[in-house]
Motif scaffolding. Structure first.
Motif, PDB file in Angstrom:
ATOM      1  N   VAL A 195       4.046  52.673  52.373  1.00  0.00           N
ATOM      2  CA  VAL A 195       5.323  52.655  51.671  1.00  0.00           C
ATOM      3  C   VAL A 195       6.475  52.311  52.621  1.00  0.00           C
ATOM      4  O   VAL A 195       7.171  51.303  52.447  1.00  0.00           O
ATOM      5  N   VAL A 196       6.662  53.153  53.648  1.00  0.00           N
ATOM      6  CA  VAL A 196       7.799  52.950  54.550  1.00  0.00           C
ATOM      7  C   VAL A 196       7.689  51.601  55.254  1.00  0.00           C
ATOM      8  O   VAL A 196       8.661  50.836  55.299  1.00  0.00           O
ATOM      9  N   ARG A 197       6.520  51.306  55.797  1.00  0.00           N
ATOM     10  CA  ARG A 197       6.354  50.037  56.519  1.00  0.00           C
ATOM     11  C   ARG A 197       6.593  48.845  55.605  1.00  0.00           C
ATOM     12  O   ARG A 197       7.132  47.822  56.024  1.00  0.00           O
ATOM     13  N   HIS A 198       6.208  48.967  54.361  1.00  0.00           N
ATOM     14  CA  HIS A 198       6.327  47.846  53.420  1.00  0.00           C
ATOM     15  C   HIS A 198       7.773  47.608  52.993  1.00  0.00           C
ATOM     16  O   HIS A 198       8.223  46.466  52.896  1.00  0.00           O
ATOM     17  N   PHE A 199       8.496  48.697  52.749  1.00  0.00           N
ATOM     18  CA  PHE A 199       9.843  48.559  52.176  1.00  0.00           C
ATOM     19  C   PHE A 199      10.967  48.662  53.200  1.00  0.00           C
ATOM     20  O   PHE A 199      12.104  48.291  52.888  1.00  0.00           O
ATOM     21  N   ALA A 200      10.680  49.184  54.376  1.00  0.00           N
ATOM     22  CA  ALA A 200      11.746  49.364  55.371  1.00  0.00           C
ATOM     23  C   ALA A 200      12.326  48.028  55.810  1.00  0.00           C
ATOM     24  O   ALA A 200      11.606  47.029  55.942  1.00  0.00           O
ATOM     25  N   ALA A 205      12.525  52.863  61.103  1.00  0.00           N
ATOM     26  CA  ALA A 205      12.263  53.586  59.853  1.00  0.00           C
ATOM     27  C   ALA A 205      10.954  54.371  59.927  1.00  0.00           C
ATOM     28  O   ALA A 205      10.878  55.528  59.500  1.00  0.00           O
ATOM     29  N   GLN A 206       9.907  53.757  60.466  1.00  0.00           N
ATOM     30  CA  GLN A 206       8.623  54.453  60.578  1.00  0.00           C
ATOM     31  C   GLN A 206       8.708  55.579  61.601  1.00  0.00           C
ATOM     32  O   GLN A 206       8.125  56.654  61.421  1.00  0.00           O
ATOM     33  N   PHE A 207       9.423  55.334  62.670  1.00  0.00           N
ATOM     34  CA  PHE A 207       9.611  56.343  63.714  1.00  0.00           C
ATOM     35  C   PHE A 207      10.287  57.589  63.154  1.00  0.00           C
ATOM     36  O   PHE A 207       9.794  58.708  63.320  1.00  0.00           O
ATOM     37  N   PHE A 208      11.388  57.409  62.443  1.00  0.00           N
ATOM     38  CA  PHE A 208      12.110  58.565  61.913  1.00  0.00           C
ATOM     39  C   PHE A 208      11.392  59.187  60.712  1.00  0.00           C
ATOM     40  O   PHE A 208      11.500  60.394  60.481  1.00  0.00           O
ATOM     41  N   ALA A 209      10.627  58.372  59.968  1.00  0.00           N
ATOM     42  CA  ALA A 209       9.843  58.919  58.860  1.00  0.00           C
ATOM     43  C   ALA A 209       8.792  59.901  59.380  1.00  0.00           C
ATOM     44  O   ALA A 209       8.447  60.872  58.688  1.00  0.00           O
ATOM     45  N   ILE A 255      20.133  54.069  61.180  1.00  0.00           N
ATOM     46  CA  ILE A 255      19.591  52.706  61.135  1.00  0.00           C
ATOM     47  C   ILE A 255      19.994  51.983  59.851  1.00  0.00           C
ATOM     48  O   ILE A 255      20.035  50.746  59.815  1.00  0.00           O
ATOM     49  N   HIS A 256      20.278  52.744  58.796  1.00  0.00           N
ATOM     50  CA  HIS A 256      20.728  52.109  57.559  1.00  0.00           C
ATOM     51  C   HIS A 256      22.052  51.383  57.769  1.00  0.00           C
ATOM     52  O   HIS A 256      22.276  50.291  57.229  1.00  0.00           O
ATOM     53  N   TYR A 257      22.936  51.996  58.560  1.00  0.00           N
ATOM     54  CA  TYR A 257      24.265  51.417  58.758  1.00  0.00           C
ATOM     55  C   TYR A 257      24.364  50.548  60.036  1.00  0.00           C
ATOM     56  O   TYR A 257      25.120  49.584  60.061  1.00  0.00           O
ATOM     57  N   LYS A 258      23.602  50.921  61.057  1.00  0.00           N
ATOM     58  CA  LYS A 258      23.779  50.241  62.343  1.00  0.00           C
ATOM     59  C   LYS A 258      22.476  49.707  62.920  1.00  0.00           C
ATOM     60  O   LYS A 258      22.457  49.229  64.068  1.00  0.00           O
ATOM     61  N   GLY A 259      21.390  49.799  62.180  1.00  0.00           N
ATOM     62  CA  GLY A 259      20.103  49.388  62.709  1.00  0.00           C
ATOM     63  C   GLY A 259      19.925  47.883  62.769  1.00  0.00           C
ATOM     64  O   GLY A 259      20.665  47.111  62.141  1.00  0.00           O
ATOM     65  N   THR A 260      18.918  47.467  63.519  1.00  0.00           N
ATOM     66  CA  THR A 260      18.554  46.056  63.631  1.00  0.00           C
ATOM     67  C   THR A 260      17.458  45.742  62.607  1.00  0.00           C
ATOM     68  O   THR A 260      16.690  46.616  62.217  1.00  0.00           O
ATOM     69  N   ASN A 261      17.372  44.490  62.196  1.00  0.00           N
ATOM     70  CA  ASN A 261      16.364  44.085  61.236  1.00  0.00           C
ATOM     71  C   ASN A 261      14.960  44.285  61.787  1.00  0.00           C
ATOM     72  O   ASN A 261      14.712  44.108  62.980  1.00  0.00           O
ATOM     73  N   LYS A 262      14.042  44.654  60.900  1.00  0.00           N
ATOM     74  CA  LYS A 262      12.657  44.970  61.289  1.00  0.00           C
ATOM     75  C   LYS A 262      12.048  43.778  62.044  1.00  0.00           C
ATOM     76  O   LYS A 262      12.166  42.632  61.611  1.00  0.00           O
ATOM     77  N   SER A 263      11.345  44.101  63.133  1.00  0.00           N
ATOM     78  CA  SER A 263      10.766  43.064  63.980  1.00  0.00           C
ATOM     79  C   SER A 263       9.563  42.405  63.325  1.00  0.00           C
ATOM     80  O   SER A 263       9.286  41.226  63.546  1.00  0.00           O
ATOM     81  N   TYR A 264       8.803  43.175  62.523  1.00  0.00           N
ATOM     82  CA  TYR A 264       7.609  42.590  61.894  1.00  0.00           C
ATOM     83  C   TYR A 264       7.365  43.295  60.574  1.00  0.00           C
ATOM     84  O   TYR A 264       7.392  44.518  60.549  1.00  0.00           O
TER      85      TYR A 264
END
Length: 264
Positions: A195-200, A205-209, A255-264
């Motif tokens: 879920v998180v990996r797919h939609f983040a 996101a996965q780290f904090f989840a 990360i929602h407000y200041k995060g970088t786009n997912k690398s993969y």
């Protein structure tokens, strides 16, 4: 040489004993390593990076987990300090290992110019697998169990006989809290990767989840245990779980407000 001489021991060779506790911890660590390697390969990093990282993390993680446990159980070790190194008898507080591992990880990946949250996304889901395996070490050591329950309660859970039988300790059946946490960690792992990996959309996101999921699981399981490390009247693992949960939520907001786009 003797195989399976007792419930705790996998193998004895003369005076040397290899305990199930060590085997399941190592097995979990190797599975986490394999998952991390797979993710690092997807991200385009050299697999040698994680090989260098793994050995130091394993040593420092175990040392941190043991130190955390010894600090809160110091009266038990004050008279026999030589037992501090006897981790095969049990006594690892995983939250201490997580803290030590995070400190090591931050400096390791910073030195190699790998974004910490990118590495965290790749590694932390696998940590849940390692923790799920490690809890079975508590089962074989007959430790970290919960309060007393009836035999009928355990049968209603449809547990195999070997688990029910090993939960009969000191004249009573007990909550198999090792199993609750092991299954809970596996569920959090699946939620993160499916879920998180797919939609983040952002790195981290996965780290904090991980901290949110594990914090919730451990908080409730710890409330059932009879051997909690205490800080006054507070269960230390529950306090740490609340901190983990707060860190996870705060990190998600960040990360929602200041995060970088997912690398993969």
């Amino acid at each position: 040489m003797q195989l399976f001489p007792d419930y705790k021991t996998f193998l004895t060779i003369g005076s040397l004993s290899i305990h199930y506790y060590a085997i399941v911890i190592l097995a979990g660590a190797l599975m986490a390593y394999a998952l991390g390697q797979y993710r690092f390969k997807q991200l385009g990093y050299d697999k040698g990076i994680l090989s260098d990282y793994f050995f130091g993390l394993l040593l420092l993680g175990i040392a941190g987990a043991r130190l955390w446990y010894v600090i809160f159980m110091w009266p038990q070790y004050a008279a026999h300090p030589e037992e501090i190194i006897m981790i095969w008898h049990g006594g690892l507080a995983i939250q201490g290992g997580i803290v030590a591992g995070l400190i090591y990880s931050y400096y390791f990946f910073r030195k190699r110019n790998i974004p910490f949250l990118v590495a965290g996304d790749a590694i932390m889901p696998g940590v849940l697998i390692a923790q799920a395996c490690g809890r079975w070490g508590n089962f074989f050591n007959r430790e970290a169990f919960g309060s007393a329950v009836s035999l009928s309660y355990l049968k209603r859970l449809h547990l195999p006989a070997f688990i029910i039988n090993n939960m009969y300790i000191d004249g009573a059946y007990h909550h198999p809290t090792f199993l609750y946490e092991s299954v809970g960690n596996l569920c959090v792992f699946l939620i993160i990767i499916l879920v998180v990996r797919h939609f983040a959309k952002h790195n981290g996101a996965q780290f904090f989840a991980y901290f949110i999921g594990y914090g919730i699981v451990r908080f409730f399981v710890e409330g059932l245990r009879t051997d909690s490390l205490m800080l006054g009247s507070i269960r230390m693992a529950q306090l740490t779980s609340v901190v983990f949960l707060a860190v996870g939520i705060a990190g998600m907001i960040y990360i929602h407000y200041k995060g970088t786009n997912k690398s993969y």
